[in-house]
Write an enzyme that holds these catalytic residues in place. Structure first.
Site, mmCIF file in Angstrom:
data_model
loop_
_atom_site.group_PDB
_atom_site.id
_atom_site.type_symbol
_atom_site.label_atom_id
_atom_site.label_comp_id
_atom_site.label_asym_id
_atom_site.label_seq_id
_atom_site.Cartn_x
_atom_site.Cartn_y
_atom_site.Cartn_z
ATOM 1 N N ASN A 36 0.816 -1.230 0.000
ATOM 2 C CA ASN A 36 0.000 0.000 0.000
ATOM 3 C C ASN A 36 0.843 1.272 0.000
ATOM 4 O O ASN A 36 0.455 2.274 -0.612
ATOM 5 C CB ASN A 36 -1.003 -0.020 1.162
ATOM 6 C CG ASN A 36 -0.332 -0.029 2.505
ATOM 7 O OD1 ASN A 36 0.711 -0.650 2.684
ATOM 8 N ND2 ASN A 36 -0.914 0.665 3.448
ATOM 9 N N GLU A 70 7.714 0.559 15.904
ATOM 10 C CA GLU A 70 8.748 1.101 15.030
ATOM 11 C C GLU A 70 8.912 2.578 15.381
ATOM 12 O O GLU A 70 8.256 3.096 16.268
ATOM 13 C CB GLU A 70 8.322 0.941 13.564
ATOM 14 C CG GLU A 70 8.153 -0.513 13.155
ATOM 15 C CD GLU A 70 7.897 -0.690 11.657
ATOM 16 O OE1 GLU A 70 6.988 -0.037 11.128
ATOM 17 O OE2 GLU A 70 8.623 -1.476 11.029
HETATM 18 P P1 NAD Z 1 0.157 -9.262 3.138
HETATM 19 O O1 NAD Z 1 0.172 -9.719 4.548
HETATM 20 O O2 NAD Z 1 -0.593 -10.042 2.149
HETATM 21 O O3 NAD Z 1 1.638 -9.156 2.556
HETATM 22 C C1 NAD Z 1 2.631 -8.397 3.191
HETATM 23 C C2 NAD Z 1 3.995 -8.959 2.813
HETATM 24 O O4 NAD Z 1 4.118 -10.259 3.388
HETATM 25 C C3 NAD Z 1 4.198 -9.135 1.311
HETATM 26 O O5 NAD Z 1 5.523 -8.823 0.984
HETATM 27 C C4 NAD Z 1 3.929 -10.619 1.121
HETATM 28 O O6 NAD Z 1 4.542 -11.166 -0.006
HETATM 29 C C5 NAD Z 1 4.523 -11.186 2.391
HETATM 30 N N1 NAD Z 1 4.018 -12.505 2.771
HETATM 31 C C6 NAD Z 1 2.804 -13.056 2.501
HETATM 32 N N2 NAD Z 1 2.729 -14.299 3.019
HETATM 33 C C7 NAD Z 1 3.905 -14.543 3.647
HETATM 34 C C8 NAD Z 1 4.435 -15.641 4.386
HETATM 35 N N3 NAD Z 1 3.737 -16.745 4.582
HETATM 36 N N4 NAD Z 1 5.676 -15.527 4.901
HETATM 37 C C9 NAD Z 1 6.399 -14.400 4.727
HETATM 38 N N5 NAD Z 1 5.958 -13.334 4.023
HETATM 39 C C10 NAD Z 1 4.729 -13.388 3.494
HETATM 40 O O7 NAD Z 1 -0.339 -7.754 3.201
HETATM 41 P P2 NAD Z 1 -0.649 -6.805 1.976
HETATM 42 O O8 NAD Z 1 -1.925 -7.269 1.363
HETATM 43 O O9 NAD Z 1 0.566 -6.656 1.138
HETATM 44 O O10 NAD Z 1 -0.872 -5.404 2.717
HETATM 45 C C11 NAD Z 1 -2.073 -5.008 3.268
HETATM 46 C C12 NAD Z 1 -2.114 -5.248 4.762
HETATM 47 O O11 NAD Z 1 -1.010 -4.611 5.381
HETATM 48 C C13 NAD Z 1 -3.330 -4.667 5.427
HETATM 49 O O12 NAD Z 1 -3.838 -5.595 6.353
HETATM 50 C C14 NAD Z 1 -2.802 -3.446 6.151
HETATM 51 O O13 NAD Z 1 -3.548 -3.040 7.267
HETATM 52 C C15 NAD Z 1 -1.453 -3.894 6.534
HETATM 53 N N6 NAD Z 1 -0.574 -2.774 6.799
HETATM 54 C C16 NAD Z 1 -0.231 -2.501 8.096
HETATM 55 C C17 NAD Z 1 0.574 -1.408 8.384
HETATM 56 C C18 NAD Z 1 0.985 -1.081 9.795
HETATM 57 O O14 NAD Z 1 1.878 -0.274 9.964
HETATM 58 N N7 NAD Z 1 0.376 -1.666 10.810
HETATM 59 C C19 NAD Z 1 1.012 -0.592 7.343
HETATM 60 C C20 NAD Z 1 0.620 -0.892 6.043
HETATM 61 C C21 NAD Z 1 -0.167 -1.990 5.779
#
Ligand code: NAD
Length: 499
Positions: free
Chosen positions: A150, A462
């Site tokens: 995002n 963080e």
């Molecule tokens: P996601 O969890 O699908 O993916 C995030 C990252 O994790 C990607 O690089 C993905 O390839 C990797 N990933 C996926 N499965 C994995 C596994 N089994 N092992 C290791 N890595 C893995 O999230 P997304 O769809 O990319 O992003 C959206 C989500 O992120 C939303 O839920 C949002 O709220 C959250 N988010 C949180 C923050 C925060 O600071 N709390 C900031 C931005 C986004």
């Protein structure tokens, strides 16, 4: 067609197995580049490079690490327009947003941590006349950084910068959905003279490349930002290896508007909170609670302002709302809006993709800003993270009632309060279960403050000092300074059980 490369041992490299994934421009729905479909072999190479680089980087003087990082920041800034366009095309966000938020913040992240390490202090504890203790903080070793789509470069650099600054070497995996600015970053790092192997970027899916990082025995530390379901998987994989883990996860953040709020400001900020980046910011305020006495005064102008947001080609200057990041994300939003209807919600605006916005964008993943009323706080639409341009509005009558709503989800990332009553604002700020509470604002960030979530929104923090601590290992060094007799008395006293 443009092919993104991995960045391993200072070189731009092809994935070991030679496989690539298609990378789609969400504003057109068309494939425009290819991203490495890396796996455990690529991660293995990256870890080997990071391991070789560690001895030198971890002992490089802070001033030199700082100099290289400042150079990285300068080079990104010099190429700001190129980076912003790349983020816009890869993610679907308005170019104007990438220009004024995503890329400047990535520059700031490098500058902030590059200069922070020049001003750190360490602790000492004097043990009566017997000893002087001091705390050494060293890098943790090879760290794994996993980031979402995002805010691609913004969030990747938010991890890379403190990890580099503190002398760690890195294996990073950006989201496979938005790899482009991480690829540009690898080019910049080469140009800035970052030694080979200090930062390695492996592109690819979470299930293969990501999981190989979390499972790797030589990676001591994992910093992850993404969804809560993924965070749980990562925690499970990391626990038996006793890795240090930081998890920044999803949110379902409340925006609370009291009748005494400066209403124009409350509406403007709530609108931004609901729809910035098409509602794809973890901090977005997707549940808006308005005190009954001001409900009508809020609702009408808020809906009018949501309708006035221009959904358009992300490359065009007047666009407020670009495309959602992917077809899957668009389908998820459609699913939740249908669910809102089934749960008895009334759609006051939006509720569907817009009519085709241009010939170029006719295959893009657009959705109109959507406002829903008439739902209870406990329904699924108000409990689950949608991560799209969908906001619900609900009335409340008392502080206790709204507090129960605000805290009544499994998440606890952030909250925004709008009121002129400072006593109430501070009272609620204390009782709201969230890592960040904004009063009369939203997403006003200071990089020094702790950032993260409570409950299922996060583990660890963080930002500023928290990040410097996370990426370092404290070590106590105890030097005896007293006369032999004092020292042995002290030692005996300490080891004797207290009565
Ligand atoms: P996601 O969890 O699908 O993916 C995030 C990252 O994790 C990607 O690089 C993905 O390839 C990797 N990933 C996926 N499965 C994995 C596994 N089994 N092992 C290791 N890595 C893995 O999230 P997304 O769809 O990319 O992003 C959206 C989500 O992120 C939303 O839920 C949002 O709220 C959250 N988010 C949180 C923050 C925060 O600071 N709390 C900031 C931005 C986004």
């Amino acid at each position: 067609m443009l092919r993104v490369s991995n960045y391993i041992n200072g070189e731009l490299t092809a994935p070991a197995a030679g496989r690539y994934l298609e990378n789609v421009d969400p504003s057109t729905g068309r494939v425009y580049s290819q991203v490495p479909d890396s796996d455990g072999d690529d991660v293995e190479q990256a870890v080997a490079a990071a391991e070789r680089a560690f001895a030198q980087w971890s002992t490089t003087p802070a001033a030199e690490r700082s100099r290289i990082m400042l150079q990285i920041a300068d080079l990104i800034e010099q190429r700001l327009e190129e980076f912003a366009r790349a983020e816009c095309v890869d993610n679907g966000k308005p170019l104007s947003l990438a220009r004024c938020l995503d890329i400047p913040r990535a520059v700031q992240n490098f500058r902030f941590f590059a200069t922070a390490i020049l001003h750190t202090q360490s602790q000492t504890h004097v043990t009566d006349g017997a000893a002087l203790n001091y705390t050494l903080r060293g890098p943790r070793g090879i760290v794994g950084l996993i980031s979402p789509w995002n805010l691609p470069l913004y969030l990747l650099s938010w991890k890379v910068a403190p990890a580099l600054a503190t002398g760690n070497t890195i294996v990073a995996k950006p989201s496979e959905v938005t790899p482009m600015t991480a690829y540009l970053l690898s080019q910049v790092c080469r140009q800035a003279g970052l030694p080979a192997g200090v930062l390695n970027i492996v592109h690819g899916p979470g299930a293969s490349a990501g999981a190989a990082i979390t499972a790797h025995r030589k990676i001591t530390t994992i910093s992850f930002t993404g969804g809560t379901v993924t965070g749980r998987e990562i925690a499970k994989a990391a626990a038996p290896l006793f890795k240090k883990v930081s998890l920044e996860m999803g949110g379902k953040n409340p925006t609370i508007v009291f009748a005494d709020a400066a209403m124009d400001q409350a509406i403007e900020q709530s609108l931004r909170a609901a729809f910035a980046n098409q509602g794809q910011v973890c901090l977005c305020g997707s549940r808006i609670f308005v005190e009954q006495a001001a409900y009508d005064a809020f609702l009408e102008p808020f809906v009018a302002a949501a309708k006035a947001l221009k959904v358009g080609d992300p490359l065009e200057a007047e666009t407020d709302q670009g495309a959602l990041v992917s077809k899957a994300q668009l389908e998820k939003v459609c699913h939740y809006v249908n669910l809102a209807r089934e749960e008895g919600g009334e759609i006051l605006c939006g509720g569907a993709p817009p009519p085709p916005i241009s010939n170029r964008c006719k295959g893009g993943f657009f959705y109109q800003p959507t406002v829903v009323t008439g739902l209870g706080a406990d329904c699924r639409v108000n409990q689950e993270e949608i991560f799209g341009p969908v906001a619900t509005i609900m009335p409340f009558r008392s502080e206790d009632e709204v507090l129960a709503y605000a805290n009544g989800t499994p998440y606890g990332l952030s909250a925004s309060l709008f009121t002129q009553d400072l006593g109430r604002a501070h009272r609620l700020a204390q009782r709201i279960e969230a890592g960040t509470v904004w009063i009369n604002c939203w997403l006003l960030r200071d990089l020094r403050v702790p950032f993260g979530g409570m409950k299922q929104s996060g583990l660890g923090r963080e930002g500023g000092e928290e990040a410097l601590r996370f990426f370092t290992e404290p070590k106590n060094v105890c030097l005896a300074v007293g006369e032999c007799e004092t020292v042995s008395k002290q030692g005996r006293a300490a080891s004797e059980p207290r009565q």
